[in-house]
Design a protein around this motif. Structure first.
Motif, PDB file in Angstrom:
ATOM      1  N   ASP A  74      49.307  15.530  -2.594  1.00 34.58           N
ATOM      2  CA  ASP A  74      48.813  16.248  -1.313  1.00 34.58           C
ATOM      3  C   ASP A  74      48.533  17.819  -1.601  1.00 34.58           C
ATOM      4  OD1 ASP A  74      48.402  14.731   1.277  1.00 34.58           O
ATOM      5  OD2 ASP A  74      50.462  14.052   0.430  1.00 34.58           O
ATOM      6  N   THR A  75      47.520  18.198  -0.980  1.00 36.16           N
ATOM      7  CA  THR A  75      47.375  19.645  -1.344  1.00 36.16           C
ATOM      8  C   THR A  75      48.149  20.585  -0.368  1.00 36.16           C
ATOM      9  OG1 THR A  75      45.493  19.519   0.421  1.00 36.16           O
ATOM     10  CG2 THR A  75      44.808  19.200  -1.971  1.00 36.16           C
ATOM     11  N   HIS A  76      48.820  19.900   0.700  1.00 29.55           N
ATOM     12  CA  HIS A  76      49.640  20.738   1.607  1.00 29.55           C
ATOM     13  C   HIS A  76      50.068  19.886   2.394  1.00 29.55           C
ATOM     14  CE1 HIS A  76      45.729  20.818   3.605  1.00 29.55           C
ATOM     15  NE2 HIS A  76      46.306  21.070   4.794  1.00 29.55           N
ATOM     16  N   SER A 128      48.597  27.554  -7.354  1.00 37.34           N
ATOM     17  CA  SER A 128      48.933  27.814  -6.091  1.00 37.34           C
ATOM     18  C   SER A 128      48.142  28.539  -5.161  1.00 37.34           C
ATOM     19  CB  SER A 128      50.470  28.447  -6.025  1.00 37.34           C
ATOM     20  OG  SER A 128      51.081  28.782  -4.933  1.00 37.34           O
ATOM     21  N   THR A 129      47.735  28.007  -4.039  1.00 33.46           N
ATOM     22  CA  THR A 129      46.739  28.792  -3.300  1.00 33.46           C
ATOM     23  C   THR A 129      47.187  28.923  -1.724  1.00 33.46           C
ATOM     24  OG1 THR A 129      45.501  26.661  -3.164  1.00 33.46           O
ATOM     25  CG2 THR A 129      44.583  28.263  -4.974  1.00 33.46           C
ATOM     26  N   PRO A 130      48.194  29.567  -1.523  1.00 31.11           N
ATOM     27  CA  PRO A 130      48.752  29.608  -0.273  1.00 31.11           C
ATOM     28  C   PRO A 130      48.048  30.600   0.644  1.00 31.11           C
ATOM     29  CG  PRO A 130      50.124  31.068  -1.832  1.00 31.11           C
ATOM     30  CD  PRO A 130      49.050  30.507  -2.539  1.00 31.11           C
ATOM     31  N   GLY A 131      48.133  30.443   1.838  1.00 35.11           N
ATOM     32  CA  GLY A 131      47.286  31.505   2.627  1.00 35.11           C
ATOM     33  C   GLY A 131      46.959  30.418   4.104  1.00 35.11           C
ATOM     34  N   ALA A 152      42.399  25.071   1.698  1.00 35.68           N
ATOM     35  CA  ALA A 152      42.404  26.625   1.253  1.00 35.68           C
ATOM     36  C   ALA A 152      40.654  27.120   1.106  1.00 35.68           C
ATOM     37  CB  ALA A 152      42.818  26.985  -0.390  1.00 35.68           C
ATOM     38  N   LEU A 153      39.916  26.187   0.571  1.00 32.83           N
ATOM     39  CA  LEU A 153      38.402  26.807   0.703  1.00 32.83           C
ATOM     40  C   LEU A 153      37.627  25.228   1.028  1.00 32.83           C
ATOM     41  CD1 LEU A 153      36.388  28.656   0.036  1.00 32.83           C
ATOM     42  CD2 LEU A 153      36.135  27.737  -2.271  1.00 32.83           C
ATOM     43  N   LEU A 154      36.944  25.446   2.200  1.00 33.36           N
ATOM     44  CA  LEU A 154      36.011  24.515   2.352  1.00 33.36           C
ATOM     45  C   LEU A 154      34.592  24.721   2.267  1.00 33.36           C
ATOM     46  CD1 LEU A 154      37.726  23.984   5.837  1.00 33.36           C
ATOM     47  CD2 LEU A 154      38.277  22.800   3.808  1.00 33.36           C
ATOM     48  N   VAL A 155      33.706  23.735   2.436  1.00 32.46           N
ATOM     49  CA  VAL A 155      32.321  23.940   2.176  1.00 32.46           C
ATOM     50  C   VAL A 155      31.929  24.776   3.266  1.00 32.46           C
ATOM     51  CG1 VAL A 155      29.876  22.860   1.911  1.00 32.46           C
ATOM     52  CG2 VAL A 155      32.002  21.692   1.174  1.00 32.46           C
ATOM     53  N   ARG A 156      31.520  26.163   2.677  1.00 32.24           N
ATOM     54  CA  ARG A 156      31.118  27.198   3.664  1.00 32.24           C
ATOM     55  C   ARG A 156      32.199  27.445   4.634  1.00 32.24           C
ATOM     56  NH1 ARG A 156      27.886  26.270  -0.142  1.00 32.24           N
ATOM     57  NH2 ARG A 156      25.608  26.114   0.052  1.00 32.24           N
ATOM     58  N   SER A 174      43.984  34.108  -2.884  1.00 26.81           N
ATOM     59  CA  SER A 174      44.332  32.817  -3.454  1.00 26.81           C
ATOM     60  C   SER A 174      42.969  32.331  -3.679  1.00 26.81           C
ATOM     61  CB  SER A 174      44.862  31.938  -2.450  1.00 26.81           C
ATOM     62  OG  SER A 174      46.161  32.017  -2.104  1.00 26.81           O
ATOM     63  N   ILE A 175      41.951  32.614  -2.949  1.00 27.16           N
ATOM     64  CA  ILE A 175      40.522  32.002  -3.032  1.00 27.16           C
ATOM     65  C   ILE A 175      39.885  32.987  -4.321  1.00 27.16           C
ATOM     66  CG2 ILE A 175      38.292  31.649  -2.018  1.00 27.16           C
ATOM     67  CD1 ILE A 175      39.667  31.129   0.531  1.00 27.16           C
ATOM     68  N   THR A 176      40.211  34.117  -4.087  1.00 22.56           N
ATOM     69  CA  THR A 176      39.194  34.999  -5.123  1.00 22.56           C
ATOM     70  C   THR A 176      39.868  35.145  -6.689  1.00 22.56           C
ATOM     71  OG1 THR A 176      40.585  37.001  -4.348  1.00 22.56           O
ATOM     72  CG2 THR A 176      38.330  36.421  -3.346  1.00 22.56           C
ATOM     73  N   GLU A 177      41.224  34.941  -6.529  1.00 25.00           N
ATOM     74  CA  GLU A 177      41.877  35.272  -7.744  1.00 25.00           C
ATOM     75  C   GLU A 177      42.097  33.573  -8.351  1.00 25.00           C
ATOM     76  OE1 GLU A 177      45.557  36.948  -7.341  1.00 25.00           O
ATOM     77  OE2 GLU A 177      44.730  38.790  -6.351  1.00 25.00           O
ATOM     78  N   GLN A 178      42.241  32.469  -7.658  1.00 24.11           N
ATOM     79  CA  GLN A 178      42.445  31.272  -8.300  1.00 24.11           C
ATOM     80  C   GLN A 178      41.565  30.345  -8.184  1.00 24.11           C
ATOM     81  OE1 GLN A 178      45.205  30.739 -10.102  1.00 24.11           O
ATOM     82  NE2 GLN A 178      46.444  32.846  -9.326  1.00 24.11           N
ATOM     83  N   ILE A 179      40.624  30.352  -7.200  1.00 23.45           N
ATOM     84  CA  ILE A 179      39.444  29.410  -7.020  1.00 23.45           C
ATOM     85  C   ILE A 179      38.286  29.989  -7.631  1.00 23.45           C
ATOM     86  CG2 ILE A 179      38.055  27.931  -5.622  1.00 23.45           C
ATOM     87  CD1 ILE A 179      40.655  27.578  -3.980  1.00 23.45           C
ATOM     88  N   PHE A 180      37.823  31.225  -7.155  1.00 24.29           N
ATOM     89  CA  PHE A 180      36.695  31.990  -7.722  1.00 24.29           C
ATOM     90  C   PHE A 180      36.705  32.476  -9.137  1.00 24.29           C
ATOM     91  CE2 PHE A 180      34.743  33.452  -3.289  1.00 24.29           C
ATOM     92  CZ  PHE A 180      34.590  32.119  -3.099  1.00 24.29           C
TER      93      PHE A 180
END
Length: 373
Positions: A74-76, A128-131, A152-156, A174-180
């Motif tokens: 599970d993602t969360h 880890s992408t908390p928030g 953590a990040l959805l489509v748009r 989390s989004i800018t450092e771990q996903i982007f």
């Protein structure tokens, strides 16, 4: 599991490398995406963000494809649906993976940033992408061609930050450092969508995500997230406690069925020849082939009742109601249609014989009148 042909996943194998099987499944009630990944060479796989009510569907697909499930992940801890992790562990013996920070019960694979979840020759990297919650995880495929971002990040869009340890500053990082930070070509698979969007990419979300793309900075993002005024999640009172048990029902005993029914991915209730051979005296075996076939060289199961499929609707009154029905035909196709018709007509204890008389015969069970016996 009955095997009429090589496992479907094996047919996908190719020379060299580790090809990946990837299926995206959807629960319309909660808008939840579930993902099945498998290493084709080994047949090992993982299931991400399962839904309790879709357990039969997911298990059927895993069995049909011949996948050895290593873990359900599970993602969360979701607030809108209960995970199917515990049910899947009971059915397959797989591990249950979730962020260690969540501190949920029944978790056998507590995950932290930097961990890897291996399945055959493939693996997922844990970021880890908390928030949205403290325990949010993004699973990144080993070659960084895909990431499974949960809420953590959805489509748009992205997960809300106004409950369950949410914090917009933390989610921004989390989004800018771990996903982007993933390659622009990396495909992003969200935990939810309510308008039919199935996936995105890092490049698209950087450019077009209204909350944090297109040059938006942290001030813009936090201002957006803190002024959304969203309604409270309607299922949180049920979902969150259930997910803190990894989906284990509270104090409930498993439902006892009349037989060990297995559902196909198409949703059809099925039974294996081995079970029918042991319990044939307890059920009515309904043969829906033509009379010529029943009396022909293929043979029939002893004591079976013959009502050809074209006559079934008009002759349902001939079916005994005191015993369950197991429907058979040559290969399981016509009997599948008959099973659907009987279920629609209100017969509750009915199942198709998986693989039909071909499987029955291949497994060595007798057929009266068969030229092969």
């Amino acid at each position: 599991m009955v095997s009429i042909a090589p496992s479907p996943i094996a047919l996908l194998d190719a020379a060299g490398g580790h090809p990946l099987l990837h299926r995206q499944l959807f629960d319309a009630t909660t808008g939840t995406y579930t993902y099945l990944l498998a290493d084709v060479a080994s047949g090992q796989g993982v299931l991400i963000d399962s839904v309790f009510e879709q357990h039969d569907r997911d298990l059927s697909l895993i069995r049909e494809l011949g996948i050895e499930l290593v873990a359900t992940l599970d993602t969360h801890a979701h607030a809108d649906h209960v995970t199917g992790s515990w049910l899947m562990q009971q059915a397959t013996g797989c591990a249950i993976g979730l962020a260690k920070a969540t501190r949920a019960k029944n978790v056998t694979l507590p995950l932290q940033h930097g961990d890897q979840v291996s399945f055959g020759g493939r693996h997922l990297d844990v970021r880890s992408t908390p928030g949205h919650t403290d325990g949010c995880i993004t699973y990144v495929l080993d070659d960084q061609s895909a990431a499974f971002t949960g809420d953590a990040l959805l489509v748009r869009g992205c997960g809300r930050c106004d409950f369950q340890q949410g914090d917009p500053h933390t989610l921004w990082r989390s989004i800018t450092e771990q996903i982007f930070s993933l390659p622009n070509s990396c495909l992003l698979y969200p935990g939810h969508d309510y308008t039919g969007r199935t996936l995105s990419s890092v490049a698209e979300e950087k450019a077009f995500n209204a909350r944090l793309g297109g040059g938006a900075d942290e001030r813009d993002f936090v201002g957006h997230m803190t002024n959304m005024k969203l309604p409270h999640p309607g299922q949180i009172a049920i979902a969150l406690p259930g997910n803190m048990r990894s989906g284990q029902p509270p104090g409930e005993q498993p439902v006892q069925h009349w037989a060990p029914i297995q559902r196909s991915f198409a949703g059809l209730p099925e039974l294996l020849p081995s079970w029918l051979a042991e319990h044939s005296s307890e059920v009515t075996v309904l043969d829906v082939r033509s009379e010529d076939e029943v009396d022909g060289p293929d043979g029939r199961i002893e004591t079976s009742l013959n009502i050809p499929l074209p006559e079934l609707e008009q002759r349902q009154g001939e079916l005994p109601c005191e015993r369950p029905l197991v429907v058979v035909c040559h290969a399981g196709s016509r009997s599948a249609l008959a099973t659907q018709q009987l279920l629609k007509a209100g017969f509750e204890r009915v199942a198709n014989l998986r693989g039909g008389l071909l499987c029955w015969s291949d497994e060595g069970y007798p057929l009266i009148g068969s030229i092969n016996h």
